[in-house]
Design a protein around this motif. Sequence first.
Motif, PDB file in Angstrom:
ATOM      1  N   ILE A   1       0.828  -1.220   0.000  1.00  0.00           N
ATOM      2  CA  ILE A   1       0.000   0.000   0.000  1.00  0.00           C
ATOM      3  C   ILE A   1       0.859   1.266   0.000  1.00  0.00           C
ATOM      4  O   ILE A   1       0.695   2.143  -0.853  1.00  0.00           O
ATOM      5  CB  ILE A   1      -0.993   0.039   1.188  1.00  0.00           C
ATOM      6  N   LEU A   2       1.806   1.380   0.956  1.00  0.00           N
ATOM      7  CA  LEU A   2       2.583   2.607   1.115  1.00  0.00           C
ATOM      8  C   LEU A   2       3.365   2.963  -0.150  1.00  0.00           C
ATOM      9  O   LEU A   2       3.361   4.126  -0.583  1.00  0.00           O
ATOM     10  CB  LEU A   2       3.532   2.466   2.311  1.00  0.00           C
ATOM     11  N   SER A   3       4.044   1.968  -0.747  1.00  0.00           N
ATOM     12  CA  SER A   3       4.833   2.246  -1.944  1.00  0.00           C
ATOM     13  C   SER A   3       3.949   2.721  -3.090  1.00  0.00           C
ATOM     14  O   SER A   3       4.312   3.649  -3.825  1.00  0.00           O
ATOM     15  CB  SER A   3       5.607   0.992  -2.368  1.00  0.00           C
ATOM     16  N   TRP A   4       2.786   2.106  -3.247  1.00  0.00           N
ATOM     17  CA  TRP A   4       1.874   2.524  -4.322  1.00  0.00           C
ATOM     18  C   TRP A   4       1.439   3.968  -4.123  1.00  0.00           C
ATOM     19  O   TRP A   4       1.372   4.747  -5.083  1.00  0.00           O
ATOM     20  CB  TRP A   4       0.659   1.592  -4.351  1.00  0.00           C
ATOM     21  N   LEU A   5       1.174   4.343  -2.885  1.00  0.00           N
ATOM     22  CA  LEU A   5       0.753   5.719  -2.600  1.00  0.00           C
ATOM     23  C   LEU A   5       1.896   6.705  -2.843  1.00  0.00           C
ATOM     24  O   LEU A   5       1.694   7.771  -3.448  1.00  0.00           O
ATOM     25  CB  LEU A   5       0.266   5.829  -1.150  1.00  0.00           C
ATOM     26  N   LEU A   6       3.102   6.356  -2.386  1.00  0.00           N
ATOM     27  CA  LEU A   6       4.246   7.252  -2.561  1.00  0.00           C
ATOM     28  C   LEU A   6       4.621   7.396  -4.029  1.00  0.00           C
ATOM     29  O   LEU A   6       5.057   8.479  -4.461  1.00  0.00           O
ATOM     30  CB  LEU A   6       5.441   6.742  -1.751  1.00  0.00           C
TER      31      LEU A   6
ATOM     32  N   ARG B   1       2.487   7.235  -6.346  1.00  0.00           N
ATOM     33  CA  ARG B   1       1.276   7.762  -6.978  1.00  0.00           C
ATOM     34  C   ARG B   1       0.751   6.826  -8.077  1.00  0.00           C
ATOM     35  O   ARG B   1       0.271   7.266  -9.113  1.00  0.00           O
ATOM     36  CB  ARG B   1       1.542   9.155  -7.555  1.00  0.00           C
ATOM     37  N   GLY B   2       0.896   5.527  -7.809  1.00  0.00           N
ATOM     38  CA  GLY B   2       0.355   4.525  -8.717  1.00  0.00           C
ATOM     39  C   GLY B   2       1.076   4.445 -10.043  1.00  0.00           C
ATOM     40  O   GLY B   2       0.477   4.042 -11.058  1.00  0.00           O
TER      41      GLY B   2
ATOM     42  N   CYS C   1       9.498   4.335 -15.642  1.00  0.00           N
ATOM     43  CA  CYS C   1       8.872   4.780 -16.898  1.00  0.00           C
ATOM     44  C   CYS C   1       7.558   5.511 -16.690  1.00  0.00           C
ATOM     45  O   CYS C   1       6.935   5.953 -17.662  1.00  0.00           O
ATOM     46  CB  CYS C   1       8.666   3.589 -17.832  1.00  0.00           C
ATOM     47  N   GLN C   2       7.101   5.588 -15.437  1.00  0.00           N
ATOM     48  CA  GLN C   2       5.860   6.290 -15.098  1.00  0.00           C
ATOM     49  C   GLN C   2       4.602   5.601 -15.648  1.00  0.00           C
ATOM     50  O   GLN C   2       3.539   6.222 -15.725  1.00  0.00           O
ATOM     51  CB  GLN C   2       5.894   7.747 -15.579  1.00  0.00           C
ATOM     52  N   ALA C   3       4.738   4.334 -16.038  1.00  0.00           N
ATOM     53  CA  ALA C   3       3.556   3.572 -16.470  1.00  0.00           C
ATOM     54  C   ALA C   3       2.643   3.343 -15.267  1.00  0.00           C
ATOM     55  O   ALA C   3       3.111   3.168 -14.136  1.00  0.00           O
ATOM     56  CB  ALA C   3       3.972   2.237 -17.076  1.00  0.00           C
ATOM     57  N   ALA C   4       1.337   3.349 -15.509  1.00  0.00           N
ATOM     58  CA  ALA C   4       0.370   3.199 -14.424  1.00  0.00           C
ATOM     59  C   ALA C   4       0.464   1.811 -13.794  1.00  0.00           C
ATOM     60  O   ALA C   4       0.621   0.807 -14.496  1.00  0.00           O
ATOM     61  CB  ALA C   4      -1.035   3.444 -14.943  1.00  0.00           C
ATOM     62  N   ILE C   5       0.397   1.769 -12.470  1.00  0.00           N
ATOM     63  CA  ILE C   5       0.334   0.516 -11.718  1.00  0.00           C
ATOM     64  C   ILE C   5      -1.105   0.333 -11.266  1.00  0.00           C
ATOM     65  O   ILE C   5      -1.684   1.224 -10.644  1.00  0.00           O
ATOM     66  CB  ILE C   5       1.270   0.544 -10.492  1.00  0.00           C
ATOM     67  N   SER C   6      -1.694  -0.804 -11.571  1.00  0.00           N
ATOM     68  CA  SER C   6      -3.100  -1.033 -11.271  1.00  0.00           C
ATOM     69  C   SER C   6      -3.394  -0.840  -9.779  1.00  0.00           C
ATOM     70  O   SER C   6      -2.624  -1.296  -8.913  1.00  0.00           O
ATOM     71  CB  SER C   6      -3.508  -2.446 -11.691  1.00  0.00           C
ATOM     72  N   ILE C   7      -4.506  -0.185  -9.499  1.00  0.00           N
ATOM     73  CA  ILE C   7      -4.927   0.006  -8.109  1.00  0.00           C
ATOM     74  C   ILE C   7      -5.365  -1.315  -7.479  1.00  0.00           C
ATOM     75  O   ILE C   7      -5.498  -1.414  -6.261  1.00  0.00           O
ATOM     76  CB  ILE C   7      -6.085   1.028  -8.042  1.00  0.00           C
TER      77      ILE C   7
END
Length: 286
Positions: A89-94, A96-97, A102-108
């Motif tokens: 959770i924390l890493s995904w929030l920091l 910003r998903g 490469c700044q590709a989106a990480i699924s929520i």
Amino acid sequence: MQAMIQFFIQTPTALYWFVAILSLCIGSFLNVVILRTVAIMQQEWQQECQLLLHPDTTINAQQRLSLSQPASHCPKCNTPIRWYHNIPILSWLLLRGKCHSCQAAISIRYPLIELFTMLCSLCVVAVFGPTLQMLAGLFFTWMLITLTFIDFDSQLLPDRFTLILAAVGLAINTENLFTTPSLAIWGYVIGFLSLWVVYYAFKLITGKEGMGYGDFKLLAALGAWLGPLMLPLVILLSSVLGVIIGIILLKIRKENQAFAFGPYIAIAGWIALLWGAPIMELYLGV
């Protein structure tokens, strides 16, 4: 070990915190299991077919997919994921998903599964407290979460999970943890046959297969944990959930498509383990 158990008995808050942190880590691992299991199975099937058709073929062990290999990486840029980018959770929030490279989106979905695993685990602690039932219930919960999301994704319920779940259920009930040994055996048998009869009757009438054998094995595993007396509740709850969500999916998709039934069996089984007895008492008016 005895001192630790005594500490958790005397300090329930510490137990909740310990289980919360542990289950977040387990949820992160379950994400890997859910994502890779079907791919591993498909690779195994392809290799078996290749060996059957070409017995002299040599399989490269380095190309085999596993839960640990290859190491976690971004599917877009293949950059390895560092441990500090993989904190639940924390890493995904920091981040910003997004991938740090490469700044590709990480699924929520990944942090949601971690959060869902934690919340379900805390429910188990709240119901059973610091007991052997709690430890077994946590294992039961984590296995059902794994099966639920695999079935949602692929409409598969792998034997490597359903059979282990059934075996553990039979084993723990030799100590009368949730039911008696004889009722655990009958629960397994009746759980499998009850859905098999429905499946076979539906196939005879319509010529179509209404469900897969994985559903039978999952209900059999739940029977091994809960005993046969809880199976009607599991079937009723799963049917109600299946009808409600099936209607919603039909409205969304605008077409009649097959959907996985295993997740509803799993959800119903989890509810039955935690609150089955009071639900049955309320229904029967005891």
